[in-house]
Design a protein around this motif. Structure first.
Motif, PDB file in Angstrom:
ATOM      1  N   ALA A 146       1.941   6.945  -6.606  1.00  0.00           N
ATOM      2  CA  ALA A 146       0.932   7.958  -6.940  1.00  0.00           C
ATOM      3  C   ALA A 146       1.461   9.352  -6.628  1.00  0.00           C
ATOM      4  CB  ALA A 146      -0.355   7.677  -6.172  1.00  0.00           C
ATOM      5  N   ALA A 147       2.158   9.481  -5.505  1.00  0.00           N
ATOM      6  CA  ALA A 147       2.714  10.776  -5.112  1.00  0.00           C
ATOM      7  C   ALA A 147       3.767  11.219  -6.124  1.00  0.00           C
ATOM      8  CB  ALA A 147       3.315  10.692  -3.712  1.00  0.00           C
ATOM      9  N   THR A 207       1.168   4.265  -2.778  1.00  0.00           N
ATOM     10  CA  THR A 207       1.012   5.665  -2.378  1.00  0.00           C
ATOM     11  C   THR A 207       2.203   6.495  -2.861  1.00  0.00           C
ATOM     12  OG1 THR A 207      -0.197   4.947  -0.418  1.00  0.00           O
ATOM     13  CG2 THR A 207       0.608   7.196  -0.422  1.00  0.00           C
ATOM     14  N   LEU A 208       3.410   5.955  -2.686  1.00  0.00           N
ATOM     15  CA  LEU A 208       4.616   6.655  -3.131  1.00  0.00           C
ATOM     16  C   LEU A 208       4.609   6.816  -4.651  1.00  0.00           C
ATOM     17  CD1 LEU A 208       7.380   5.015  -0.920  1.00  0.00           C
ATOM     18  CD2 LEU A 208       6.630   7.389  -0.847  1.00  0.00           C
ATOM     19  N   ASP A 247       0.833  -1.195   0.000  1.00  0.00           N
ATOM     20  CA  ASP A 247       0.000   0.000   0.000  1.00  0.00           C
ATOM     21  C   ASP A 247       0.875   1.254   0.000  1.00  0.00           C
ATOM     22  OD1 ASP A 247      -2.707   0.870  -0.028  1.00  0.00           O
ATOM     23  OD2 ASP A 247      -2.396   1.668   1.978  1.00  0.00           O
ATOM     24  N   ARG A 248       1.935   1.219   0.775  1.00  0.00           N
ATOM     25  CA  ARG A 248       2.837   2.373   0.851  1.00  0.00           C
ATOM     26  C   ARG A 248       3.530   2.591  -0.488  1.00  0.00           C
ATOM     27  NH1 ARG A 248       6.525   2.093   5.840  1.00  0.00           N
ATOM     28  NH2 ARG A 248       4.520   2.455   6.842  1.00  0.00           N
ATOM     29  N   GLN A 249       3.910   1.505  -1.156  1.00  0.00           N
ATOM     30  CA  GLN A 249       4.564   1.634  -2.465  1.00  0.00           C
ATOM     31  C   GLN A 249       3.622   2.273  -3.475  1.00  0.00           C
ATOM     32  OE1 GLN A 249       6.083  -2.312  -3.412  1.00  0.00           O
ATOM     33  NE2 GLN A 249       8.157  -1.532  -3.284  1.00  0.00           N
TER      34      GLN A 249
END
Length: 52
Positions: A20-21, A17-18, A13-15
């Protein structure tokens, strides 16, 4: 759900998010650059239309 599965899910999930950011920040940079170029070119366009 095991603790390992939770950790893996959070990491994935964090990957995402990163990722997308990264895309959004790149888009913002491109838009900002485009606005800068448009702002720099605007006087020349106005001058060209006036003299034409």
């Amino acid at each position: 759900m095991t603790a390992m599965a939770v950790v893996m899910e959070v990491r994935a999930d964090r990957q995402v998010t990163l990722f997308a950011a990264g895309i959004s920040s790149r888009a913002v940079a491109i838009i900002a650059f485009g606005l800068l170029v448009a702002g720099a070119a605007l006087p020349y366009l106005v001058y060209g239309v006036r003299t034409a």
